[in-house]
Design an enzyme around this catalytic site. Sequence first.
Site, PDB file in Angstrom:
ATOM      1  CE1 TYR A 114      -6.691  -7.110  -6.578  1.00  0.00           C
ATOM      2  CE2 TYR A 114      -6.844  -8.180  -4.458  1.00  0.00           C
ATOM      3  CZ  TYR A 114      -6.610  -7.060  -5.207  1.00  0.00           C
ATOM      4  OH  TYR A 114      -6.308  -5.879  -4.597  1.00  0.00           O
ATOM      5  NE  ARG A 174      -3.541  -2.210   2.840  1.00  0.00           N
ATOM      6  CZ  ARG A 174      -3.268  -3.361   3.442  1.00  0.00           C
ATOM      7  NH1 ARG A 174      -2.045  -3.553   3.953  1.00  0.00           N
ATOM      8  NH2 ARG A 174      -4.166  -4.309   3.534  1.00  0.00           N
ATOM      9  CG  HIS A 176      -5.865  -9.070   1.605  1.00  0.00           C
ATOM     10  ND1 HIS A 176      -6.155  -9.416   0.298  1.00  0.00           N
ATOM     11  CD2 HIS A 176      -5.773  -7.714   1.608  1.00  0.00           C
ATOM     12  CE1 HIS A 176      -6.244  -8.330  -0.440  1.00  0.00           C
ATOM     13  NE2 HIS A 176      -6.005  -7.282   0.336  1.00  0.00           N
ATOM     14  NE  ARG A 199      -3.228  -3.618  -1.209  1.00  0.00           N
ATOM     15  CZ  ARG A 199      -2.631  -4.421  -0.332  1.00  0.00           C
ATOM     16  NH1 ARG A 199      -1.313  -4.535  -0.350  1.00  0.00           N
ATOM     17  NH2 ARG A 199      -3.331  -5.114   0.544  1.00  0.00           N
ATOM     18  CG  HIS A 204      -5.395   0.627  -3.483  1.00  0.00           C
ATOM     19  ND1 HIS A 204      -4.611   0.626  -2.341  1.00  0.00           N
ATOM     20  CD2 HIS A 204      -6.357  -0.308  -3.267  1.00  0.00           C
ATOM     21  CE1 HIS A 204      -5.091  -0.252  -1.481  1.00  0.00           C
ATOM     22  NE2 HIS A 204      -6.141  -0.841  -2.024  1.00  0.00           N
TER      23      HIS A 204
END
Length: 311
Positions: free
Chosen positions: A290, A159, A281, A258, A255
Amino acid sequence: MPEPAALLNRELRGYLDHLGIERGLATNTLTSYRRDLRRYVGHLAIRSRGSLSKVTESDVAEFLARLRLGDELHPPLSAASAARAVVAVRGLHRFAVREGWVSDDVAVGVRPPAPPRRLPRAIPVDSVAALLEAANLDDEPRSLRDRALLELLYGTGARISEAVGLAVDDVDRASGTIRVTGKGSKQRIVPIGSYALTALDAYLVRGRPALAAGGRGLSALFLNARGGRLSRQSAWTILRTVADRAGITEDLSPHTLRHSFATHLLDGGADVRVVQELLGHASVTTTQVYTLVTVDRLREVYAASHPRALG
């Protein structure tokens, strides 16, 4: 005693007056509430509910279902529009309890529909390559920093707050890893690819010492022109500037890099639990969004490649 339908309409007018006069809702918002609640009152009339005291939780749930499915007079509503209508209905029933018209709030258990999950946006690999190449302007300290920052964001999936929060000692050049401090101060070790490691080496040897000379000996990895820690806002500006230089027209954010990191890993065959660990996560459920992106990619490849995909 007023007629049942007249009583229900009086209750509705009382609530709308409360919203307009006491709560001071904006005209457009009040118009939307009035439209949604008049539809609700029509729904109750069909079910022979002459006042809010006669309404059950099933009546409210059925109204939500009709919003989503549509009927002869109304097309189906999106989750967002249906949620707005349910919020209006729940407000009406809460108001009825406060006013003493009813003893129980029958709408409290009917939750507004959740909007569909927005899929994370990734950019193609060649766009990432163009972006990183556009950061490689010259051997000036800030150019070296910008290339190292962008290579690290895409190469590790960090991040933006994690990247600008890194210290020099968080980079282990010998093992090719960085120590990232994520949400809740949880730390994780993430490998760095050879491109990112090369860019970091160039920045640490030839770029950072020049930037640090104007500062106060900070341990931060990424420094601004005054020797202080690079801010998130400045990192955003760097990305936007380099994206413009690369001719990338997509709406790009840190982001996005990412998201691209995760999507490209999964496209390349990485296990979702490995990607979960790399992204930091807490739950694999967060990472699994994803996989929806990669399924779309698989469908495209299948349609373009399989001899029996298209009739």
